[in-house]
Design a protein around this motif. Sequence first.
Motif, PDB file in Angstrom:
ATOM      1  N   ASP A   1       0.374  -1.435   0.152  1.00 10.82           N
ATOM      2  CA  ASP A   1       0.042   0.155   0.395  1.00 10.82           C
ATOM      3  C   ASP A   1       0.891   1.101  -0.268  1.00 10.82           C
ATOM      4  O   ASP A   1       1.043   1.813  -0.497  1.00 10.82           O
ATOM      5  CB  ASP A   1      -0.361  -0.062   1.372  1.00 10.82           C
ATOM      6  N   LEU A   2       1.712   1.030   0.250  1.00 15.74           N
ATOM      7  CA  LEU A   2       2.926   2.630   0.488  1.00 15.74           C
ATOM      8  C   LEU A   2       3.312   2.612  -0.640  1.00 15.74           C
ATOM      9  O   LEU A   2       3.376   4.018  -0.948  1.00 15.74           O
ATOM     10  CB  LEU A   2       3.750   2.346   2.010  1.00 15.74           C
ATOM     11  N   ARG A   3       4.206   1.497  -0.747  1.00 16.41           N
ATOM     12  CA  ARG A   3       4.482   2.414  -2.762  1.00 16.41           C
ATOM     13  C   ARG A   3       3.215   2.351  -3.284  1.00 16.41           C
ATOM     14  O   ARG A   3       3.588   3.010  -4.022  1.00 16.41           O
ATOM     15  CB  ARG A   3       5.233   0.438  -2.844  1.00 16.41           C
ATOM     16  N   LYS A   4       2.325   1.722  -3.022  1.00 15.62           N
ATOM     17  CA  LYS A   4       1.037   2.417  -4.164  1.00 15.62           C
ATOM     18  C   LYS A   4       0.776   4.167  -3.706  1.00 15.62           C
ATOM     19  O   LYS A   4       0.207   4.370  -4.600  1.00 15.62           O
ATOM     20  CB  LYS A   4      -0.263   1.633  -3.672  1.00 15.62           C
ATOM     21  N   ILE A   5       1.208   4.371  -2.984  1.00 10.54           N
ATOM     22  CA  ILE A   5       0.922   5.210  -2.254  1.00 10.54           C
ATOM     23  C   ILE A   5       1.915   6.681  -3.305  1.00 10.54           C
ATOM     24  O   ILE A   5       1.331   7.934  -3.698  1.00 10.54           O
ATOM     25  CB  ILE A   5       0.790   5.636  -1.182  1.00 10.54           C
ATOM     26  N   ALA A   6       2.937   6.287  -3.057  1.00 10.97           N
ATOM     27  CA  ALA A   6       3.828   6.697  -3.684  1.00 10.97           C
ATOM     28  C   ALA A   6       4.279   7.099  -5.261  1.00 10.97           C
ATOM     29  O   ALA A   6       4.071   7.690  -5.113  1.00 10.97           O
ATOM     30  CB  ALA A   6       5.392   5.706  -3.062  1.00 10.97           C
ATOM     31  N   GLU A   7       3.894   6.056  -5.681  1.00  8.71           N
ATOM     32  CA  GLU A   7       3.698   6.279  -7.471  1.00  8.71           C
ATOM     33  C   GLU A   7       2.133   7.258  -7.739  1.00  8.71           C
ATOM     34  O   GLU A   7       2.588   6.653  -8.782  1.00  8.71           O
ATOM     35  CB  GLU A   7       3.549   4.493  -7.582  1.00  8.71           C
ATOM     36  N   SER A   8       1.181   6.981  -6.674  1.00  5.41           N
ATOM     37  CA  SER A   8       0.459   7.651  -7.122  1.00  5.41           C
ATOM     38  C   SER A   8       0.614   8.811  -7.299  1.00  5.41           C
ATOM     39  O   SER A   8      -0.458   9.665  -7.804  1.00  5.41           O
ATOM     40  CB  SER A   8      -0.660   7.894  -6.039  1.00  5.41           C
ATOM     41  N   PHE A   9       1.363   9.841  -7.040  1.00  4.72           N
ATOM     42  CA  PHE A   9       1.509  11.254  -6.460  1.00  4.72           C
ATOM     43  C   PHE A   9       1.803  11.922  -8.424  1.00  4.72           C
ATOM     44  O   PHE A   9       2.573  11.126  -9.633  1.00  4.72           O
ATOM     45  CB  PHE A   9       2.792  11.188  -6.139  1.00  4.72           C
ATOM     46  N   ARG A  10       1.130  13.099  -8.333  1.00  2.00           N
ATOM     47  CA  ARG A  10       0.648  13.806  -9.994  1.00  2.00           C
ATOM     48  C   ARG A  10       0.608  15.052  -9.200  1.00  2.00           C
ATOM     49  O   ARG A  10       0.031  15.344  -8.501  1.00  2.00           O
ATOM     50  CB  ARG A  10      -0.056  12.839 -10.233  1.00  2.00           C
ATOM     51  N   VAL A  11       1.252  15.894 -10.377  1.00  2.00           N
ATOM     52  CA  VAL A  11       0.860  17.102 -10.735  1.00  2.00           C
ATOM     53  C   VAL A  11       0.122  17.706 -11.439  1.00  2.00           C
ATOM     54  O   VAL A  11       0.555  16.986 -12.540  1.00  2.00           O
ATOM     55  CB  VAL A  11       2.036  18.261 -10.905  1.00  2.00           C
ATOM     56  N   VAL A  12      -0.753  18.053 -11.250  1.00  2.00           N
ATOM     57  CA  VAL A  12      -2.540  17.860 -12.148  1.00  2.00           C
ATOM     58  C   VAL A  12      -2.349  19.874 -12.438  1.00  2.00           C
ATOM     59  O   VAL A  12      -3.353  19.284 -13.268  1.00  2.00           O
ATOM     60  CB  VAL A  12      -3.710  17.453 -11.239  1.00  2.00           C
TER      61      VAL A  12
END
Length: 278
Positions: A267-278
């Motif tokens: 879950d922590l890796r999924k959170i880290a890889e979900s980051f986007r500047v929109v």
Amino acid sequence: MGTFVYSSSCLSWKNNLSRQVISSHLVVPHGVTEKGCSRIKAAACSKEDVHVSQDCEKSAGSLNRRSTIVSGVSLISSVLLGFPGEGSAVVKQGLLAGRVPGLSEPDEEGWRTYRRPDDKSGGHGVGWSPIIPYAFSVPDNWEEVPVSIADLGGTEIDLRFANPKEGRISVVVAPVKRFSDEIGEEATIEQIGPPDKVISAFGPEVIGESVEGKVLRAEVAEHSGRKYYQFELEPPHVMITATAAGNRLYLFNVTGNGLQWKKYYKDLRKIAESFRVV
């Protein structure tokens, strides 16, 4: 604001022998004026008796002060206790300054997407230009944590999220001019430097010590034409996603203790890889 209905009694003496009680129900708006008090006297008191008129004035004045106090208490109660009422929305907005909610409803897997609200106040020490919004995903049970100007993590911490059982998140948003005067108003992470240079320069700001020998993973991902550097460090256990947009550098940090890392790593890796500047 509302009005208050009250009952007042004035004493009127006739022929100094008998006494009659006159009761009247009056509607008095907030901020009773002297003219309003005159109406009270005309309706309920004898013009010939000065003492009784003075008593009426004192009664009206006392009620006016009491109405003001009650009104103030009512407003405070509506804000602190969540009671509905006029003015509560305005005051609540003030209490939420810098922390406007930005979480979506949970999806089918129970994850929410956080998007930095457009009307959220600027980060500490970085408010000299608008911050381009960013977004990331978290499980349903993660919550925003208040950020203080005295935050030990630095004055450029824009956001914190956490779940006591699973881990923590912090978002650093820093002006690129702090790193180079040659970078313009439309910065890219590549202009700031290659992955090894970026993690060597900014990793210590996240973990509080040198990152030498601690980088377990370094990857480059691209989403909607924007490059993201993704790092995993140990110890301490932390994942860092770095990118740039506008005139800002973004560092998205996900960390946890040994037990959290072992139990919630996926879950922590999924959170880290979900980051986007929109």
